[in-house]
Enzyme design. Structure first.
Site, PDB file in Angstrom:
ATOM      1  N   ASP A  34      45.753  54.579  61.479  1.00 33.16           N
ATOM      2  CA  ASP A  34      44.506  55.306  61.195  1.00 33.16           C
ATOM      3  C   ASP A  34      44.257  56.351  62.291  1.00 33.16           C
ATOM      4  O   ASP A  34      44.033  57.529  62.026  1.00 33.16           O
ATOM      5  CB  ASP A  34      43.362  54.282  61.161  1.00 33.16           C
ATOM      6  CG  ASP A  34      42.143  54.776  60.412  1.00 33.16           C
ATOM      7  OD1 ASP A  34      41.149  54.030  60.361  1.00 33.16           O
ATOM      8  OD2 ASP A  34      42.170  55.904  59.886  1.00 33.16           O
ATOM      9  N   SER A 122      48.190  46.078  57.178  1.00 28.00           N
ATOM     10  CA  SER A 122      47.604  44.827  57.706  1.00 28.00           C
ATOM     11  C   SER A 122      48.428  44.118  58.765  1.00 28.00           C
ATOM     12  O   SER A 122      48.010  43.056  59.246  1.00 28.00           O
ATOM     13  CB  SER A 122      47.297  43.815  56.570  1.00 28.00           C
ATOM     14  OG  SER A 122      46.174  44.217  55.838  1.00 28.00           O
ATOM     15  N   THR A 123      49.595  44.649  59.139  1.00 29.76           N
ATOM     16  CA  THR A 123      50.447  43.904  60.086  1.00 29.76           C
ATOM     17  C   THR A 123      50.187  44.257  61.546  1.00 29.76           C
ATOM     18  O   THR A 123      50.891  43.786  62.442  1.00 29.76           O
ATOM     19  CB  THR A 123      51.942  44.181  59.773  1.00 29.76           C
ATOM     20  OG1 THR A 123      52.198  45.581  59.969  1.00 29.76           O
ATOM     21  CG2 THR A 123      52.308  43.771  58.364  1.00 29.76           C
TER      22      THR A 123
HETATM   23  N1  APR Z   1      53.440  55.086  61.988  1.00 31.84           N
HETATM   24  C1  APR Z   1      53.852  54.001  61.276  1.00 31.84           C
HETATM   25  N2  APR Z   1      53.397  52.755  61.501  1.00 31.84           N
HETATM   26  C2  APR Z   1      52.497  52.597  62.505  1.00 31.84           C
HETATM   27  C3  APR Z   1      52.014  53.686  63.282  1.00 31.84           C
HETATM   28  C4  APR Z   1      52.524  54.968  62.985  1.00 31.84           C
HETATM   29  N3  APR Z   1      52.131  56.054  63.653  1.00 31.84           N
HETATM   30  N4  APR Z   1      51.110  53.188  64.182  1.00 31.84           N
HETATM   31  C5  APR Z   1      51.059  51.859  63.975  1.00 31.84           C
HETATM   32  N5  APR Z   1      51.898  51.499  62.977  1.00 31.84           N
HETATM   33  C6  APR Z   1      52.165  50.177  62.409  1.00 31.84           C
HETATM   34  C7  APR Z   1      51.774  48.987  63.229  1.00 31.84           C
HETATM   35  O1  APR Z   1      52.801  48.674  64.171  1.00 31.84           O
HETATM   36  C8  APR Z   1      51.663  47.936  62.138  1.00 31.84           C
HETATM   37  O2  APR Z   1      52.959  47.427  61.844  1.00 31.84           O
HETATM   38  O3  APR Z   1      51.378  50.093  61.225  1.00 31.84           O
HETATM   39  C9  APR Z   1      51.178  48.720  60.913  1.00 31.84           C
HETATM   40  C10 APR Z   1      49.699  48.521  60.601  1.00 31.84           C
HETATM   41  O4  APR Z   1      48.992  48.402  61.820  1.00 31.84           O
HETATM   42  P1  APR Z   1      47.513  49.043  62.023  1.00 31.84           P
HETATM   43  O5  APR Z   1      47.624  50.497  62.090  1.00 31.84           O
HETATM   44  O6  APR Z   1      46.912  48.299  63.166  1.00 31.84           O
HETATM   45  O7  APR Z   1      46.753  48.683  60.657  1.00 31.84           O
HETATM   46  P2  APR Z   1      46.175  47.307  60.127  1.00 31.84           P
HETATM   47  O8  APR Z   1      46.878  46.138  60.715  1.00 31.84           O
HETATM   48  O9  APR Z   1      46.153  47.458  58.640  1.00 31.84           O
HETATM   49  O10 APR Z   1      44.698  47.284  60.699  1.00 31.84           O
HETATM   50  C11 APR Z   1      43.795  48.245  60.228  1.00 31.84           C
HETATM   51  O11 APR Z   1      43.310  48.962  62.424  1.00 31.84           O
HETATM   52  O12 APR Z   1      43.590  51.063  63.186  1.00 31.84           O
HETATM   53  C12 APR Z   1      42.666  50.198  62.715  1.00 31.84           C
HETATM   54  O13 APR Z   1      41.058  51.587  61.612  1.00 31.84           O
HETATM   55  C13 APR Z   1      42.084  50.652  61.400  1.00 31.84           C
HETATM   56  O14 APR Z   1      40.408  48.972  61.418  1.00 31.84           O
HETATM   57  C14 APR Z   1      41.629  49.354  60.835  1.00 31.84           C
HETATM   58  C15 APR Z   1      42.723  48.395  61.263  1.00 31.84           C
END
Ligand code: APR
Length: 169
Positions: A34, A122-123
């Site tokens: 995000d 979600s990971t």
């Molecule tokens: N590109 C691809 N994958 C990424 C990137 C990137 N730039 N940054 C992080 N990831 C991976 C993480 O390593 C994880 O495997 O994306 C996956 C999802 O992680 P998060 O981004 O933390 O998303 P999520 O677990 O769904 O949690 C969502 O986190 O960032 C906040 O605003 C968001 O509150 C929401 C929550």
């Protein structure tokens, strides 16, 4: 027929019709994917998210649902924001995680997007075990009735890549 491809890298550097954001219900940004999407995509994305919150998404985007905005400066036409479930070891929320992929593909079909890049929803912050998340993601995409020609899973680290490769292999 939808082709599944796997890439290890940064989702925000991908070029596709639509990039899927692992958002939260507020749609107002966060960390992880995000944060990266808003950082590289620029203010136009947040401006559109704010308009959605001022409009029909006044209470935010419910978990498992998806909505599209501009992709701003990213190499895509749209960002599809979806809200994954927070992992729970007492409640089975698998249906909500599957719904993120299904709803995102439905929005992609409405837009006419032919290539869609997903992170491992979600990971990260939401702590879903990556092997189980990969199983749900691959099974859901494989079972989806969609016109999307390519679904690309963009995995940020070796562990996530290996988990998805084990399922999509
Ligand atoms: N590109 C691809 N994958 C990424 C990137 C990137 N730039 N940054 C992080 N990831 C991976 C993480 O390593 C994880 O495997 O994306 C996956 C999802 O992680 P998060 O981004 O933390 O998303 P999520 O677990 O769904 O949690 C969502 O986190 O960032 C906040 O605003 C968001 O509150 C929401 C929550």
């Amino acid at each position: 027929m939808t082709t599944l491809t796997l890439v290890q890298g940064d989702l925000t550097r991908e070029s596709a019709d639509a990039l899927v954001n692992a958002a939260n219900s507020s749609l107002l940004g966060g960390g992880g994917v995000d944060g990266a999407i808003h950082r590289r995509g620029g203010p136009a994305i947040l401006e559109e998210c704010r308009r959605l919150r001022a409009g029909h998404l006044g209470k935010g985007l419910p978990t498992g649902q998806a909505v599209a905005t501009t992709a701003g400066d990213l190499e895509a036409r749209w960002v599809i924001h979806t809200v994954g479930p927070v992992y729970s070891d007492t409640e089975d929320r698998s249906g909500l995680l599957a719904s993120c992929y299904r709803a995102s593909l439905r929005v992609a079909d409405e837009l006419g997007a032919r290539t869609v890049a997903f992170p491992a929803i979600s990971t990260g912050v939401y702590r879903w075990p990556v092997d189980d998340a990969a199983r749900i993601a691959v099974e859901t995409v494989r079972g989806a009735a969609t016109s999307v020609a390519e679904v690309r899973f963009v995995l940020f680290d070796d562990r996530a890549y290996a988990a998805f490769a084990a399922r999509a292999g």
